[in-house]
Design a protein around this motif. Structure first.
Motif, mmCIF file in Angstrom:
data_model
loop_
_atom_site.group_PDB
_atom_site.id
_atom_site.type_symbol
_atom_site.label_atom_id
_atom_site.label_comp_id
_atom_site.label_asym_id
_atom_site.label_seq_id
_atom_site.Cartn_x
_atom_site.Cartn_y
_atom_site.Cartn_z
ATOM 1 N N ARG A 28 31.975 -37.363 -18.136
ATOM 2 C CA ARG A 28 31.878 -36.920 -19.526
ATOM 3 C C ARG A 28 30.494 -37.196 -20.097
ATOM 4 N N SER A 29 30.031 -36.300 -20.951
ATOM 5 C CA SER A 29 28.717 -36.438 -21.584
ATOM 6 C C SER A 29 28.830 -37.235 -22.877
ATOM 7 N N PHE A 30 27.945 -38.232 -23.023
ATOM 8 C CA PHE A 30 27.867 -39.009 -24.257
ATOM 9 C C PHE A 30 26.582 -38.706 -25.018
ATOM 10 N N SER A 31 25.668 -38.025 -24.342
ATOM 11 C CA SER A 31 24.458 -37.507 -24.976
ATOM 12 C C SER A 31 23.958 -36.388 -24.079
ATOM 13 N N ALA A 32 22.840 -35.790 -24.444
ATOM 14 C CA ALA A 32 22.308 -34.689 -23.643
ATOM 15 C C ALA A 32 21.939 -35.124 -22.235
ATOM 16 N N SER A 33 21.677 -36.421 -22.063
ATOM 17 C CA SER A 33 21.222 -36.916 -20.761
ATOM 18 C C SER A 33 22.144 -37.951 -20.129
ATOM 19 N N HIS A 34 23.170 -38.406 -20.861
ATOM 20 C CA HIS A 34 23.972 -39.547 -20.417
ATOM 21 C C HIS A 34 25.416 -39.116 -20.166
ATOM 22 N N SER A 35 25.887 -39.285 -18.913
ATOM 23 C CA SER A 35 27.254 -38.922 -18.540
ATOM 24 C C SER A 35 27.902 -40.083 -17.796
ATOM 25 N N VAL A 36 29.215 -40.243 -17.989
ATOM 26 C CA VAL A 36 29.942 -41.380 -17.431
ATOM 27 C C VAL A 36 31.307 -40.919 -16.921
ATOM 28 N N ALA A 37 31.716 -41.436 -15.762
ATOM 29 C CA ALA A 37 33.038 -41.147 -15.204
ATOM 30 C C ALA A 37 33.917 -42.388 -15.352
ATOM 31 N N CYS A 38 34.444 -42.587 -16.556
ATOM 32 C CA CYS A 38 35.313 -43.739 -16.835
ATOM 33 C C CYS A 38 36.219 -43.378 -18.005
ATOM 34 N N ILE A 39 37.532 -43.555 -17.843
ATOM 35 C CA ILE A 39 38.454 -43.172 -18.912
ATOM 36 C C ILE A 39 38.385 -44.128 -20.092
ATOM 37 N N ARG A 40 37.771 -45.295 -19.912
ATOM 38 C CA ARG A 40 37.665 -46.269 -21.000
ATOM 39 C C ARG A 40 36.252 -46.392 -21.548
ATOM 40 N N ALA A 41 35.390 -45.449 -21.207
ATOM 41 C CA ALA A 41 33.989 -45.544 -21.605
ATOM 42 C C ALA A 41 33.802 -45.588 -23.112
ATOM 43 N N ASP A 42 34.711 -44.969 -23.868
ATOM 44 C CA ASP A 42 34.584 -44.963 -25.332
ATOM 45 C C ASP A 42 34.768 -46.347 -25.943
ATOM 46 N N GLU A 43 35.614 -47.165 -25.329
ATOM 47 C CA GLU A 43 35.995 -48.427 -25.957
ATOM 48 C C GLU A 43 35.292 -49.657 -25.401
ATOM 49 N N LEU A 44 34.748 -49.558 -24.205
ATOM 50 C CA LEU A 44 34.124 -50.742 -23.590
ATOM 51 C C LEU A 44 32.780 -51.039 -24.223
ATOM 52 N N GLN A 45 32.510 -52.328 -24.445
ATOM 53 C CA GLN A 45 31.238 -52.778 -24.964
ATOM 54 C C GLN A 45 30.479 -53.456 -23.840
ATOM 55 N N LEU A 46 29.532 -52.718 -23.241
ATOM 56 C CA LEU A 46 28.872 -53.208 -22.044
ATOM 57 C C LEU A 46 27.362 -53.366 -22.226
ATOM 58 N N ARG A 47 26.909 -53.334 -23.451
ATOM 59 C CA ARG A 47 25.461 -53.369 -23.702
ATOM 60 C C ARG A 47 24.822 -54.599 -23.056
ATOM 61 N N VAL A 48 23.642 -54.409 -22.476
ATOM 62 C CA VAL A 48 22.871 -55.498 -21.884
ATOM 63 C C VAL A 48 21.898 -55.999 -22.920
ATOM 64 N N GLU A 49 21.912 -57.288 -23.171
ATOM 65 C CA GLU A 49 21.013 -57.861 -24.182
ATOM 66 C C GLU A 49 19.592 -57.873 -23.670
ATOM 67 N N ALA A 50 18.666 -57.533 -24.575
ATOM 68 C CA ALA A 50 17.252 -57.517 -24.190
ATOM 69 C C ALA A 50 16.711 -58.941 -24.065
#
Length: 327
Positions: free
Chosen positions: A305-327
């Motif tokens: 699934r596309s989340f932006s023009a360049s970003h796609s993910v194959a995960c049914i829980r991608a909308d709800e998971l918080q996976l951000r990497v801290e800088a």
């Protein structure tokens, strides 16, 4: 939008599985789609056994795909005749992982590079030595290296020879199959910087296969994450490294060494081994190692699934998971 230089659609590479029954097959690559634009560097990452090298070789038709499409410069590669494929390969080249095993020890460096020129009818016999010397200098070697043999060079120098051989036929696209993994760290940096310089100078497009995520982040414009022959996530390097949406991408990032481990809390650790490509898990192939898997993951194959023009993910829980990497 301009047509991509390379376009791969639903590519599959299945091999017969010996000793597993007549209908059993190894699903080394199982429906991969990706693109590489003119002058773009796309990284391909994943654990050993994820199908990266098999995918690369199928794109170049060093092995024949079972299914799918590979279009290069608008031409379908999978159906080319042997003569047409030979001509195409002057524009699609490869840099191998092992810089020694990929060079004929009985041939001088000049003969190795000259062979590529001869096979593709580039230049005359008289002007090829000049061209070989020019190519060697372009990759940081002296012209006199043409008279020497591969065993007389260090690993990093041999990889430069491999790069020179690929450049000899003026390609537009290069598959770099883990070209620095066999080299010392200091030499790795030199080769990566060389590839970066050549990319800018010659306008090359690269599909760069690698394990080192810091190298991928430095060199690549976009990244494709592969697991058990399938794409889990793809996007710009910025998107995947700062805000991954797939647990497997986050696990790969968490496994990479960092100077300050406190910057990444609640790490996702991969448990167990990669499942067999002969009998992959049902539904999402990553579910057997995913800490966020739910019952639906076993029965539903997630779409990319596309989340932006360049970003796609194959995960049914991608909308709800918080996976951000801290800088």
């Amino acid at each position: 939008m301009a047509e991509p230089l390379l376009e791969v659609r639903d590519l599959k590479v299945h091999f017969a599985a010996r000793g597993k029954g007549r209908d059993a097959s190894v699903k080394a690559v199982d429906g991969v789609s990706l693109t590489v634009g003119a002058g773009e560097v796309v990284g391909l990452v994943g654990e050993s056994g994820s199908g990266k090298s098999t995918l690369g070789r199928a794109i170049l038709r060093l092995i024949d795909p079972t299914h799918g499409s590979v279009r290069f410069e608008g031409t379908e590669v999978t159906t080319l005749s042997p003569n047409a494929l030979k001509a195409m390969r002057s524009r699609m080249q490869i840099i191998f992982q092992d810089p020694y095993a990929s060079l004929n020890p009985r041939m001088s460096v000049g003969q190795i590079i000259g062979e590529a020129l001869y096979l593709h009818g580039i230049g005359s016999r008289q002007d090829r030595p000049q061209r070989i010397g020019d190519i060697l200098e372009k990759v940081g070697l002296h012209r006199s290296a043409a008279a020497r043999f591969p065993h007389e060079f260090s690993g990093g120098q041999r990889q430069r020879i491999g790069i020179a051989r690929a450049l000899a036929v003026n390609p537009r696209f290069i598959l770099a199959d883990e070209p620095v993994s066999a080299l010392d760290v200091s030499i790795q940096a030199q080769i990566i910087n060389l590839l970066q310089d050549l990319r800018k100078e010659l306008g090359l497009s690269l599909l760069f296969i690698g394990h080192d995520l810091s190298v991928i982040e430095y060199l690549c414009d976009r990244v494709v994450v592969l697991y058990l022959g399938r794409v889990m996530e793809m996007g710009t390097a910025e998107e995947l490294y700062r805000a991954p949406r797939h647990p497997y991408t986050r696990a790969l990032l968490d496994a990479a060494p960092v100077i300050d481990p406190s910057k990444r809390r609640d790490r996702i650790a991969l448990k167990g081994d990669l499942p067999s490509p002969v009998d992959p898990p049902s539904g999402c192939v990553f579910r057997t190692r995913c800490p966020f898997a739910v019952s639906e993951c076993a029965s539903r194959v997630p779409d990319l699934r596309s989340f932006s023009a360049s970003h796609s993910v194959a995960c049914i829980r991608a909308d709800e998971l918080q996976l951000r990497v801290e800088a």
